[in-house]
Scaffold this motif. Structure first.
Motif, PDB file in Angstrom:
ATOM      1  N   HIS A  90       0.709  -1.304   0.092  1.00  0.00           N
ATOM      2  CA  HIS A  90      -0.080  -0.077   0.026  1.00  0.00           C
ATOM      3  C   HIS A  90       1.107   1.283   0.096  1.00  0.00           C
ATOM      4  CE1 HIS A  90      -2.799   3.115   1.994  1.00  0.00           C
ATOM      5  NE2 HIS A  90      -3.538   2.504   1.201  1.00  0.00           N
ATOM      6  N   GLY A  91       0.640   2.306  -1.068  1.00  0.00           N
ATOM      7  CA  GLY A  91       1.392   3.148  -1.097  1.00  0.00           C
ATOM      8  C   GLY A  91       3.011   2.942  -1.302  1.00  0.00           C
ATOM      9  N   GLY A  92       3.918   3.685  -0.585  1.00  0.00           N
ATOM     10  CA  GLY A  92       5.147   3.126  -0.701  1.00  0.00           C
ATOM     11  C   GLY A  92       5.737   2.188   0.141  1.00  0.00           C
ATOM     12  N   LYS A  93       4.855   1.241   0.755  1.00  0.00           N
ATOM     13  CA  LYS A  93       4.963   0.197   1.832  1.00  0.00           C
ATOM     14  C   LYS A  93       4.776  -1.011   1.530  1.00  0.00           C
ATOM     15  CE  LYS A  93       6.964   2.879   5.175  1.00  0.00           C
ATOM     16  NZ  LYS A  93       8.486   2.624   6.039  1.00  0.00           N
ATOM     17  N   VAL A  94       5.519  -2.000   1.945  1.00  0.00           N
ATOM     18  CA  VAL A  94       5.155  -3.363   1.693  1.00  0.00           C
ATOM     19  C   VAL A  94       5.269  -3.976   3.092  1.00  0.00           C
ATOM     20  CG1 VAL A  94       7.426  -4.167   1.301  1.00  0.00           C
ATOM     21  CG2 VAL A  94       5.773  -5.518   0.866  1.00  0.00           C
ATOM     22  N   PHE A  95       4.117  -4.709   3.458  1.00  0.00           N
ATOM     23  CA  PHE A  95       3.992  -5.316   4.824  1.00  0.00           C
ATOM     24  C   PHE A  95       3.961  -6.905   4.872  1.00  0.00           C
ATOM     25  CE2 PHE A  95       1.790  -1.157   4.768  1.00  0.00           C
ATOM     26  CZ  PHE A  95       2.477  -0.500   5.742  1.00  0.00           C
ATOM     27  N   ILE A  96       4.469  -7.342   5.851  1.00  0.00           N
ATOM     28  CA  ILE A  96       4.307  -8.941   6.014  1.00  0.00           C
ATOM     29  C   ILE A  96       3.645  -9.044   7.311  1.00  0.00           C
ATOM     30  CG2 ILE A  96       5.386 -11.262   6.526  1.00  0.00           C
ATOM     31  CD1 ILE A  96       7.589 -10.493   4.739  1.00  0.00           C
ATOM     32  N   VAL A  97       2.335  -9.455   7.128  1.00  0.00           N
ATOM     33  CA  VAL A  97       1.442  -9.600   8.373  1.00  0.00           C
ATOM     34  C   VAL A  97       1.465 -11.122   8.669  1.00  0.00           C
ATOM     35  CG1 VAL A  97      -0.978  -9.378   9.257  1.00  0.00           C
ATOM     36  CG2 VAL A  97       0.012  -7.529   7.833  1.00  0.00           C
ATOM     37  N   TYR A  98       1.893 -11.528   9.901  1.00  0.00           N
ATOM     38  CA  TYR A  98       2.260 -12.981  10.150  1.00  0.00           C
ATOM     39  C   TYR A  98       1.524 -13.224  11.397  1.00  0.00           C
ATOM     40  CZ  TYR A  98       5.510 -10.774  13.704  1.00  0.00           C
ATOM     41  OH  TYR A  98       5.827 -10.079  14.541  1.00  0.00           O
ATOM     42  N   SER A  99       1.417 -14.544  11.992  1.00  0.00           N
ATOM     43  CA  SER A  99       0.646 -15.235  12.993  1.00  0.00           C
ATOM     44  C   SER A  99       1.647 -15.472  14.027  1.00  0.00           C
ATOM     45  CB  SER A  99      -0.090 -16.158  12.720  1.00  0.00           C
ATOM     46  OG  SER A  99      -1.154 -15.815  11.743  1.00  0.00           O
ATOM     47  N   ALA A 100       1.417 -15.010  15.214  1.00  0.00           N
ATOM     48  CA  ALA A 100       2.410 -15.041  16.274  1.00  0.00           C
ATOM     49  C   ALA A 100       1.944 -16.110  17.439  1.00  0.00           C
ATOM     50  CB  ALA A 100       2.913 -13.797  16.766  1.00  0.00           C
ATOM     51  N   SER A 101       2.712 -16.634  17.993  1.00  0.00           N
ATOM     52  CA  SER A 101       2.396 -17.787  19.154  1.00  0.00           C
ATOM     53  C   SER A 101       1.665 -19.130  18.723  1.00  0.00           C
ATOM     54  CB  SER A 101       1.456 -16.965  20.355  1.00  0.00           C
ATOM     55  OG  SER A 101       2.237 -16.230  21.151  1.00  0.00           O
ATOM     56  N   PHE A 102       1.810 -19.988  19.509  1.00  0.00           N
ATOM     57  CA  PHE A 102       1.363 -21.236  19.210  1.00  0.00           C
ATOM     58  C   PHE A 102      -0.356 -21.189  18.984  1.00  0.00           C
ATOM     59  CE2 PHE A 102      -0.076 -25.603  20.839  1.00  0.00           C
ATOM     60  CZ  PHE A 102      -0.124 -26.221  19.738  1.00  0.00           C
ATOM     61  N   CYS A 103      -0.839 -21.677  17.695  1.00  0.00           N
ATOM     62  CA  CYS A 103      -2.071 -21.809  17.270  1.00  0.00           C
ATOM     63  C   CYS A 103      -3.057 -22.704  18.302  1.00  0.00           C
ATOM     64  CB  CYS A 103      -2.363 -22.155  15.935  1.00  0.00           C
ATOM     65  SG  CYS A 103      -1.911 -24.067  15.712  1.00  0.00           S
ATOM     66  N   GLY A 104      -2.416 -23.319  19.334  1.00  0.00           N
ATOM     67  CA  GLY A 104      -3.101 -24.112  20.292  1.00  0.00           C
ATOM     68  C   GLY A 104      -3.504 -23.247  21.336  1.00  0.00           C
ATOM     69  N   THR A 105      -3.095 -22.026  21.655  1.00  0.00           N
ATOM     70  CA  THR A 105      -3.402 -21.150  22.693  1.00  0.00           C
ATOM     71  C   THR A 105      -4.445 -20.111  22.238  1.00  0.00           C
ATOM     72  OG1 THR A 105      -1.992 -19.447  22.422  1.00  0.00           O
ATOM     73  CG2 THR A 105      -1.176 -21.300  23.332  1.00  0.00           C
ATOM     74  N   ASP A 106      -5.109 -19.425  23.180  1.00  0.00           N
ATOM     75  CA  ASP A 106      -6.140 -18.406  22.719  1.00  0.00           C
ATOM     76  C   ASP A 106      -5.451 -17.245  22.400  1.00  0.00           C
ATOM     77  OD1 ASP A 106      -8.345 -20.403  23.205  1.00  0.00           O
ATOM     78  OD2 ASP A 106      -8.402 -19.875  25.228  1.00  0.00           O
ATOM     79  N   GLN A 107      -4.215 -17.096  22.518  1.00  0.00           N
ATOM     80  CA  GLN A 107      -3.258 -15.792  22.267  1.00  0.00           C
ATOM     81  C   GLN A 107      -2.773 -15.540  21.111  1.00  0.00           C
ATOM     82  OE1 GLN A 107      -3.725 -13.654  25.113  1.00  0.00           O
ATOM     83  NE2 GLN A 107      -4.955 -15.047  25.806  1.00  0.00           N
ATOM     84  N   TYR A 108      -3.178 -16.417  20.187  1.00  0.00           N
ATOM     85  CA  TYR A 108      -2.941 -16.341  18.846  1.00  0.00           C
ATOM     86  C   TYR A 108      -3.100 -14.969  18.313  1.00  0.00           C
ATOM     87  CZ  TYR A 108      -1.705 -18.910  14.213  1.00  0.00           C
ATOM     88  OH  TYR A 108      -1.319 -19.662  13.025  1.00  0.00           O
ATOM     89  N   ALA A 109      -2.006 -14.225  17.722  1.00  0.00           N
ATOM     90  CA  ALA A 109      -2.452 -12.939  17.267  1.00  0.00           C
ATOM     91  C   ALA A 109      -1.589 -12.554  16.055  1.00  0.00           C
ATOM     92  CB  ALA A 109      -1.998 -12.043  18.375  1.00  0.00           C
ATOM     93  N   LEU A 110      -1.799 -11.515  15.346  1.00  0.00           N
ATOM     94  CA  LEU A 110      -1.264 -10.994  14.144  1.00  0.00           C
ATOM     95  C   LEU A 110      -0.231  -9.927  14.575  1.00  0.00           C
ATOM     96  CD1 LEU A 110      -3.947 -10.485  11.655  1.00  0.00           C
ATOM     97  CD2 LEU A 110      -2.494 -12.538  12.148  1.00  0.00           C
TER      98      LEU A 110
END
Length: 352
Positions: free
Chosen positions: A228-248
């Motif tokens: 977007h615009g002049g930027k490129v982002f990598i949005v990724y998933s963090a923490s173990f998916c077996g937890t409720d704390q999975y996040a981007l």
């Protein structure tokens, strides 16, 4: 005596009338305006959802574990009414016969490509990325050619591959280990000379180092490019998916930078979506993006992701596919907001 009885009767009637008139009249119920709106999920069981739109159709894939299926629809908010087409089933034996994960469908150089992770007979350490190719205009038809394993640099454990073309160069990102023995999952990146051939070395651009990236154990996975615009982002998933704390989480770089250089990328210190564990939304993650036509030439940007409807459901098929629109912050980075409840109505994407 008769007069007294009449007075008592009148008094009682007067009291009753006064009591009845003091009872509040309930306000009329206003129906919820659902015209042109939808509620999540768009698919009730759809881990690792991926969406691409082309020529007026949305094409959707997600992890099934044992095959590759594509949904085709003009109305992404009504995806559940579409019938998926199975375009590939794994061989009975070989390096890609089990655990078919996180497929992505891309249109590159006039052809369709599916990138997927698979392993050999359920041995997780053998997980690698593989590629299929189809020259048909419609990826739910035609013949899918097996291009085999995408031989990424160093040939280590790899899942969740994705690709972007930027400045005439194909760039590939995935989640992997430093070796084949487990440990933290990192985000790596490399160049491609064509959609099924890697070149150069792999470069680690992110490793789970922050507390919110290490819930359960350290994980950076499911990378997705967003330009977007002049930027490129990598949005990724963090923490173990077996937890409720999975996040981007999010990495950012200038579009003019050398994207296969570790120094090109800057990590956001905090999650950009989640962690969120409340109501009908637990363990948000493994996202993708699409744009709808919008109005006055301004496209609508949409985030697609999976989440569990209840706590403690982990990395299973309870994960449903959901979507919601997002905007942009003053600094040019995406503003994803908070996950929308399953009880909340959302305006359908433009064009539906």
């Amino acid at each position: 005596m008769k007069n007294c009885l009449i007075l008592l009767l009148l008094f009682a009637i007067g009291c009753k009338s006064k009591e009845e008139s003091s009872t509040p009249t309930p306000p009329p119920v206003t129906p919820v305006d659902t015209v042109g709106k939808f509620r999540n999920p768009i698919l009730s069981s759809a881990p690792d959802p991926w969406v691409i739109n082309k020529d007026g159709f949305y094409y959707v894939m997600h992890t099934t574990g044992n095959n590759l299926r594509i949904y085709k629809t003009r109305n992404i908010s009504r995806l559940a009414s579409a019938t998926p087409v199975t375009v590939w089933t794994p061989p009975a034996t070989g390096p890609n016969n089990r655990d078919i994960w996180a497929p992505e469908l891309h249109h590159i150089n006039g052809k369709w490509y599916i990138y997927y992770a698979a392993d050999n007979n359920g041995v997780d350490a053998t997980h690698r990325m593989f590629v299929l190719e189809n020259a048909s205009a419609d990826p739910t038809t035609g013949t899918w050619i097996d291009r085999g394993q995408l031989n990424l640099p160093e040939n280590k454990w790899a899942i969740d591959g994705t690709v972007v073309r930027l400045n005439g160069q194909l760039v590939y990102a995935w989640s992997g280990w430093e070796n084949d023995l487990g440990g933290s999952q990192n985000i790596y990146i490399c160049k491609l000379t064509n959609p099924y051939t890697a070149e150069g070395s792999r470069v680690r651009v992110s490793t789970p180092e922050l507390t919110w990236e290490k819930q359960g154990f350290g994980v950076n996975e499911g990378p997705q490019f967003l330009v977007h615009g002049g930027k490129v982002f990598i949005v990724y998933s963090a923490s173990f998916c077996g937890t409720d704390q999975y996040a981007l989480g999010q990495l950012s770089a200038d579009t003019t930078a050398n994207l296969v250089a570790q120094t090109a990328w800057t990590k956001s210190p905090n999650p950009v979506f989640g962690p969120y564990a409340s109501g009908t939304t637990y363990g948000v993650g493994h996202n993708s993006f699409f744009t709808a036509p919008g109005t006055a030439g301004a496209p609508e940007y949409w985030l697609v992701y999976h989440a569990n409807p209840a706590p403690g459901q982990g990395c299973a098929d309870f994960r449903s596919a959901r979507m919601q629109p997002f905007g942009w912050k003053a600094d040019g980075s995406p503003d994803f907001g908070s996950p929308v409840s399953l009880n909340e109505y959302i305006k359908r994407p433009s064009g539906e």
